[in-house]
Design an enzyme around this catalytic site. Sequence first.
Site, PDB file in Angstrom:
ATOM      1  N   TYR A 106       0.623   1.986   4.627  1.00 33.87           N
ATOM      2  CA  TYR A 106       0.481   3.084   3.673  1.00 33.87           C
ATOM      3  C   TYR A 106       1.320   2.810   2.429  1.00 33.87           C
ATOM      4  O   TYR A 106       2.424   2.275   2.542  1.00 33.87           O
ATOM      5  CB  TYR A 106       0.968   4.400   4.283  1.00 33.87           C
ATOM      6  N   TYR A 145      -2.367   0.105  12.644  1.00 34.80           N
ATOM      7  CA  TYR A 145      -0.928  -0.124  12.435  1.00 34.80           C
ATOM      8  C   TYR A 145      -0.139   0.237  13.687  1.00 34.80           C
ATOM      9  O   TYR A 145      -0.516   1.136  14.426  1.00 34.80           O
ATOM     10  CB  TYR A 145      -0.413   0.628  11.201  1.00 34.80           C
ATOM     11  N   ARG A 155      -2.062   2.550  16.238  1.00 41.10           N
ATOM     12  CA  ARG A 155      -3.077   3.549  15.865  1.00 41.10           C
ATOM     13  C   ARG A 155      -4.369   2.817  15.514  1.00 41.10           C
ATOM     14  O   ARG A 155      -4.347   1.818  14.796  1.00 41.10           O
ATOM     15  CB  ARG A 155      -2.656   4.347  14.616  1.00 41.10           C
ATOM     16  N   HIS A 158      -8.137   4.580  10.961  1.00 37.81           N
ATOM     17  CA  HIS A 158      -8.532   5.988  10.811  1.00 37.81           C
ATOM     18  C   HIS A 158      -8.334   6.426   9.373  1.00 37.81           C
ATOM     19  O   HIS A 158      -7.564   5.808   8.620  1.00 37.81           O
ATOM     20  CB  HIS A 158      -7.723   6.891  11.752  1.00 37.81           C
ATOM     21  N   HIS A 160      -7.412   9.995   7.207  1.00 35.67           N
ATOM     22  CA  HIS A 160      -6.956  11.389   7.302  1.00 35.67           C
ATOM     23  C   HIS A 160      -7.782  12.263   6.360  1.00 35.67           C
ATOM     24  O   HIS A 160      -8.091  11.832   5.237  1.00 35.67           O
ATOM     25  CB  HIS A 160      -5.491  11.497   6.901  1.00 35.67           C
TER      26      HIS A 160
HETATM   27 FE   LIG Z   1      -2.428   7.544   9.725  1.00 35.73          FE
END
Ligand SMILES: [Fe+2]
Lengths: 235, 210
Positions: A106, A145, A155, A158, A160
């Site tokens: 991110y 990640y 994870r 995906h 959000h």
């Molecule tokens: Fe996330």
Amino acid sequence: MTDDIEYRDYAKGAQPPYLTPNYKSTKVRSPNKPQYKLPRTLTEATGPVFTQDDVPADEWDLSTSATGETALGQLMFMDGVITDEDGRPMANTLIEIWQANAAGRYAHAVDTRDAPLDPNFTGAGRIVTGEDGHYRFKTIRPGAYPVPNYENYWRPPHIHISLFGRSFMSRMITQCYFPGDPLNDECHILQGIPEAVARDRLVMKFDPSVGVNGHALGYRLDLVLRGRRATPMVG
Amino acid sequence: MTKYIPTAGQTVGPFYNYALMRDGENDLTGGGKASGETVVIEGRVTEGSGAPVRDVLLEIWQANSHGRYNHPADDSDRGLDENFRGFGRTLSDEDGCFRFVTIKPGAVPAEGAGGSSVGESAAGGRTGGGNVWQAPHIAISIFASGLTRRLVTRLYFPGEDANATDPALSGIPEGDRERLIAKPGDGGGEKSIRFDIVLQGEGETPFFEE
Ligand SMILES: [Fe+2]
């Protein structure tokens, strides 16, 4: 009243419980006490109003930087319709999305793991739906990640999603996933939803018809926000 | 026939702020343009261990100083304020602390429909037109990493007679009810109130079903 809308309780099995033991931090952040019943008042029947003028038109495209460069990764479109529980298109709904880059990082100060940042990708987009409730984003497929404090746990890729709908009652935040990814079955957050059909609704459908030939993949995700007409239409 | 079931919620996670936060969204007055009594709300979010929780997304929704919601479902004749939308957002800092600047909302009817306005003579009784009135309050949505979906609560104002008859507060047992009433704050000259949020355990904030 311009439109008499009824807000029924969420079906329990179709929403994740606050306490989901495999998702460790819920153990100290989920309330111990049950929630109180809230009378449905004008406070809940209203909420912030958005229009298409609220959001710059180019924010639907996450894959292109401010200077016109293309982000690294697999280009894709994410496309769908937002409706209420009667299947009516939800107009003037603000939808905000955010995601990791193709390397699973991110563009956020708190994410300091050693995967590369992409100078051409911030990973945030917004649109407000028109009368047809349709939304469409262009982006890149995010990477998986790893999550600290777990043993070799990642994870799944995906995106959000934050949605407002027509009132305080329909406000919600969720995540969507990619079809066929083995990490989906290991995901404590996705698997925290009790009903398999409710989990499946968060998995996008691969759909070339919303992609662009020779350029970008297409994925489809329809979203349903709470609320329906109090009096069903007859006929 | 297709059934339309509401989409499941999922946690907001820890990495949202560059997507959702914009400068000034915790000041609902637009820098003092909204009419009414300005009030500063400060508070802190803690978890079951007592530790502060950072990066909690807090959203508030409220009526203006006349008790009118800036939304088409409120078609009452209580006055609109073009400088007041009624929606604010912020996130908690490393110490779990957050701050909003807003105006004190007026009383609004308890039922879902627009209802009649508070007449001059009904100002004391708050039962004008046969409607029950709610005490001034602010609806709060809470999202955070470790919260699988939204938590909902409400903030009420200290020293309000109407708190005693408010329908939502009345549904909460005594002992818990007080936790939804803000404390006088320490903001010096400005009207200032304090509203701490305890997600779990000792002093847990009462939350409402979504
Ligand atoms: Fe996330």
